[in-house]
Design a protein around this motif. Structure first.
Motif, PDB file in Angstrom:
ATOM      1  N   PHE A 210      42.551  26.137  45.841  1.00 45.34           N
ATOM      2  CA  PHE A 210      43.669  26.896  46.161  1.00 45.34           C
ATOM      3  C   PHE A 210      44.843  27.035  44.953  1.00 45.34           C
ATOM      4  N   GLU A 211      44.997  25.797  44.708  1.00 45.75           N
ATOM      5  CA  GLU A 211      46.139  25.541  43.543  1.00 45.75           C
ATOM      6  C   GLU A 211      45.686  26.287  42.490  1.00 45.75           C
ATOM      7  N   LYS A 212      44.377  26.349  41.974  1.00 42.96           N
ATOM      8  CA  LYS A 212      43.879  26.978  40.899  1.00 42.96           C
ATOM      9  C   LYS A 212      44.019  28.328  40.850  1.00 42.96           C
ATOM     10  N   SER A 213      44.069  28.951  42.114  1.00 40.13           N
ATOM     11  CA  SER A 213      44.151  30.178  42.179  1.00 40.13           C
ATOM     12  C   SER A 213      45.396  30.877  42.510  1.00 40.13           C
ATOM     13  N   LEU A 214      46.403  30.114  42.822  1.00 35.81           N
ATOM     14  CA  LEU A 214      47.798  30.592  43.154  1.00 35.81           C
ATOM     15  C   LEU A 214      48.443  31.596  42.580  1.00 35.81           C
ATOM     16  N   GLN A 215      48.066  31.647  41.245  1.00 37.10           N
ATOM     17  CA  GLN A 215      48.723  32.841  40.396  1.00 37.10           C
ATOM     18  C   GLN A 215      48.019  34.108  40.797  1.00 37.10           C
ATOM     19  N   LEU A 216      46.953  34.133  41.287  1.00 38.40           N
ATOM     20  CA  LEU A 216      46.037  35.409  41.597  1.00 38.40           C
ATOM     21  C   LEU A 216      46.667  35.850  43.004  1.00 38.40           C
ATOM     22  N   GLN A 217      47.560  35.127  43.663  1.00 41.17           N
ATOM     23  CA  GLN A 217      48.212  35.766  44.853  1.00 41.17           C
ATOM     24  C   GLN A 217      49.114  36.743  44.271  1.00 41.17           C
ATOM     25  N   LYS A 218      49.409  37.039  43.112  1.00 37.57           N
ATOM     26  CA  LYS A 218      50.476  37.867  42.437  1.00 37.57           C
ATOM     27  C   LYS A 218      49.559  39.163  42.195  1.00 37.57           C
ATOM     28  N   SER A 219      48.326  39.166  42.420  1.00 39.67           N
ATOM     29  CA  SER A 219      47.427  40.384  42.141  1.00 39.67           C
ATOM     30  C   SER A 219      47.753  41.640  43.136  1.00 39.67           C
ATOM     31  N   ARG A 220      47.620  42.799  42.617  1.00 36.60           N
ATOM     32  CA  ARG A 220      48.056  43.689  43.272  1.00 36.60           C
ATOM     33  C   ARG A 220      46.764  44.076  44.355  1.00 36.60           C
ATOM     34  N   HIS A 221      45.748  43.204  44.188  1.00 34.23           N
ATOM     35  CA  HIS A 221      44.496  43.312  45.233  1.00 34.23           C
ATOM     36  C   HIS A 221      44.747  41.902  45.941  1.00 34.23           C
ATOM     37  N   SER A 222      45.767  41.267  45.965  1.00 35.16           N
ATOM     38  CA  SER A 222      45.784  39.934  46.733  1.00 35.16           C
ATOM     39  C   SER A 222      45.204  39.881  47.968  1.00 35.16           C
ATOM     40  N   LYS A 223      45.662  41.032  48.934  1.00 33.12           N
ATOM     41  CA  LYS A 223      45.332  41.142  50.048  1.00 33.12           C
ATOM     42  C   LYS A 223      43.905  41.307  50.671  1.00 33.12           C
ATOM     43  N   ASP A 224      43.243  41.802  49.275  1.00 33.02           N
ATOM     44  CA  ASP A 224      41.677  42.066  49.402  1.00 33.02           C
ATOM     45  C   ASP A 224      41.131  40.913  48.734  1.00 33.02           C
ATOM     46  N   LEU A 225      41.491  40.034  48.514  1.00 37.42           N
ATOM     47  CA  LEU A 225      40.530  38.800  47.779  1.00 37.42           C
ATOM     48  C   LEU A 225      40.348  37.739  48.787  1.00 37.42           C
ATOM     49  N   SER A 253      38.346  48.454  49.002  1.00 37.07           N
ATOM     50  CA  SER A 253      37.292  49.611  48.972  1.00 37.07           C
ATOM     51  C   SER A 253      37.208  49.797  47.341  1.00 37.07           C
ATOM     52  N   GLY A 254      35.828  50.341  46.985  1.00 37.69           N
ATOM     53  CA  GLY A 254      35.503  50.302  45.623  1.00 37.69           C
ATOM     54  C   GLY A 254      35.069  49.043  44.966  1.00 37.69           C
ATOM     55  N   THR A 255      35.289  48.901  43.788  1.00 38.06           N
ATOM     56  CA  THR A 255      34.873  47.808  42.787  1.00 38.06           C
ATOM     57  C   THR A 255      35.992  47.428  41.792  1.00 38.06           C
ATOM     58  N   LEU A 256      36.178  46.423  41.261  1.00 37.90           N
ATOM     59  CA  LEU A 256      36.975  46.028  40.190  1.00 37.90           C
ATOM     60  C   LEU A 256      36.570  46.374  38.723  1.00 37.90           C
ATOM     61  N   THR A 257      37.275  46.726  37.906  1.00 35.41           N
ATOM     62  CA  THR A 257      36.836  46.991  36.534  1.00 35.41           C
ATOM     63  C   THR A 257      37.568  46.203  35.595  1.00 35.41           C
ATOM     64  N   SER A 258      38.398  45.177  35.863  1.00 38.04           N
ATOM     65  CA  SER A 258      38.920  44.362  34.955  1.00 38.04           C
ATOM     66  C   SER A 258      38.975  42.943  35.396  1.00 38.04           C
ATOM     67  N   PRO A 259      39.405  42.106  34.595  1.00 35.23           N
ATOM     68  CA  PRO A 259      39.621  40.900  35.152  1.00 35.23           C
ATOM     69  C   PRO A 259      40.792  40.658  36.191  1.00 35.23           C
ATOM     70  N   LEU A 260      40.853  39.670  36.902  1.00 32.56           N
ATOM     71  CA  LEU A 260      42.040  39.611  38.021  1.00 32.56           C
ATOM     72  C   LEU A 260      43.205  39.375  37.394  1.00 32.56           C
ATOM     73  N   ARG A 261      43.157  38.695  36.171  1.00 28.62           N
ATOM     74  CA  ARG A 261      44.546  38.299  35.474  1.00 28.62           C
ATOM     75  C   ARG A 261      45.146  39.477  35.081  1.00 28.62           C
ATOM     76  N   GLU A 262      44.534  40.593  34.804  1.00 31.36           N
ATOM     77  CA  GLU A 262      45.134  41.949  34.387  1.00 31.36           C
ATOM     78  C   GLU A 262      45.568  42.663  35.569  1.00 31.36           C
ATOM     79  N   THR A 263      45.270  42.198  36.677  1.00 30.95           N
ATOM     80  CA  THR A 263      45.972  42.978  38.019  1.00 30.95           C
ATOM     81  C   THR A 263      47.172  42.282  38.453  1.00 30.95           C
TER      82      THR A 263
END
Length: 380
Positions: A210-225, A253-263
């Motif tokens: 959880f601590e390591k992935s906190l920054q990904l909570q800022k992703s525009r896809h965060s609610k679907d992760l 919906s769909g798939t990702l086409t870039s690393p999560l850090r770029e979202t």
């Protein structure tokens, strides 16, 4: 007085009487066999005639071929290793005891089975090697699609084929620019010697990931992760394994086409990353991050102060709440001295898990209760 007939002068019939009118003995006798004269035997030891052919025993029948030997060779050549070995051993035991042929066939079956065994081991090693490595470029990025054990992937690697079942550890690694639905967000090691129990290991892994992935909570896809973690079992722990693999699976919906850090959305912040003066919309209780907005646009909340907390063991939630409250109230007096106070004043402080992860910040908020504001609440 009668007198006997006169005696026959033939010496072979003398002394024998025949009644009158009966044939003579000579008439009953078979004709004499003619024997040719023989030459006189040569001097020296007598020559023995060859033994009579009917006095020899019949020749022995040829030895049979053991049927298990044949079966061993056939199954061995076909790659039925277990049967080939079993049949071969039985054939060797029987052929020797029964005087049967087939030892060579049995040995051939065993050798064929050994060949298939070695070939299988080599194939298994090759397959295992391919399941723990992927093609990468000089920078370490995955370049091709490869079926691989998920634990062999590196942080930042993307993959597809993971269905949320952590017992199915094979995925397809591929470049993050291709459609995918998963990413390795972190790999870490747990501490400790003795296994603390499955529940404790799971808790430690969850908190660390959880601590390591906190920054990904800022992703525009965060609610679907959705996070998934792989941690060592008791058996692997005893063998020295302490590795935890932190995964993130995209369920939208769909798939990702870039690393999560770029979202990552630059306008979103974790609560303890907020700074004095930041303005927010309505607080989102379902998210670990909040979106900041311009204080000249409609907003509801503004941060009026932040301050660090003293290091040390976690003091408990009640003690932490009192510390944060006193600190925010003191700063409130300074910030709003001589000005109208906001409608609501509240604060946030780290929970124990966050505290153990190194978070030591308290944040003070001012909020408008009835309507959004379009100018800063903080006095200039």
């Amino acid at each position: 007085m009668s007198t006997p007939p006169p005696a026959d002068n033939d010496p072979e019939t003398s002394g024998e009487w025949a009644p009158p009118g009966s044939p003579s003995p000579a008439e009953h006798a078979p004709p004499a066999e003619h024997t040719p004269p023989t030459a006189p035997a040569p001097a020296g030891p007598p020559v023995q005639p060859p033994p009579h052919p009917y006095g020899q025993p019949p020749p022995a029948a040829p030895a049979r071929t053991n049927k298990w030997a044949i079966a061993s060779l056939v199954t061995g050549v076909l790659g039925l290793v277990v049967l080939g070995v079993i049949f071969g051993i039985v054939a060797l035991l029987q052929a020797g005891g029964r005087g049967e042929k087939g030892k060579g066939l049995a040995i051939g079956g065993l050798l064929a089975s050994a060949f298939w065994t070695v070939a299988g081991v080599v194939a298994l090693l090759v397959a295992a090697g391919s399941l723990i490595s992927v093609d990468r470029d000089e920078s370490g990025q995955v370049t091709e699609k490869d079926r691989v054990v998920v634990a062999a992937l590196r942080t930042g690697d993307c993959f597809t084929g993971f269905e949320g079942d952590t017992t199915k550890i094979l995925v397809t690694a591929l470049p993050c620019s291709r459609p995918h639905d998963g990413e390795v967000v972190a790999k870490l090691r747990l501490s400790g010697k003795a296994h603390p129990g499955d529940e404790k290991v799971s808790e430690q892994a969850d908190n660390a990931c959880f601590e390591k992935s906190l920054q990904l909570q800022k992703s525009r896809h965060s609610k679907d992760l959705e996070p998934y973690n792989l941690w060592p079992s008791r058996t692997s722990w005893d063998a020295g394994d302490r590795e935890v693999v932190c995964l993130m699976r995209y369920t939208g919906s769909g798939t990702l086409t870039s690393p999560l850090r770029e979202t990552i959305d630059a306008s979103r912040k974790l609560w303890d990353e907020l700074t004095a003066g930041d303005c927010l919309g309505k607080w989102d209780d379902e998210s670990y991050t909040q979106r900041t907005v311009s204080c000249t646009d409609p907003y509801w909340i503004q941060v009026y102060a932040t301050f660090p907390l003293k290091a040390g063991p976690y003091p408990g939630q009640k003690a932490m709440d009192r510390t944060a409250q006193r600190g925010c109230e003191r700063r409130q007096e300074k910030v709003f001295r001589g000005h109208r106070l906001p409608d609501l004043m509240w604060w946030l402080y780290p929970e124990e898990v966050e505290w153990d992860a190194g978070h030591r910040t308290a944040v003070c908020f001012a909020e408008s209760e009835g309507r959004p504001l379009k100018k800063p609440m903080l006095p200039r």
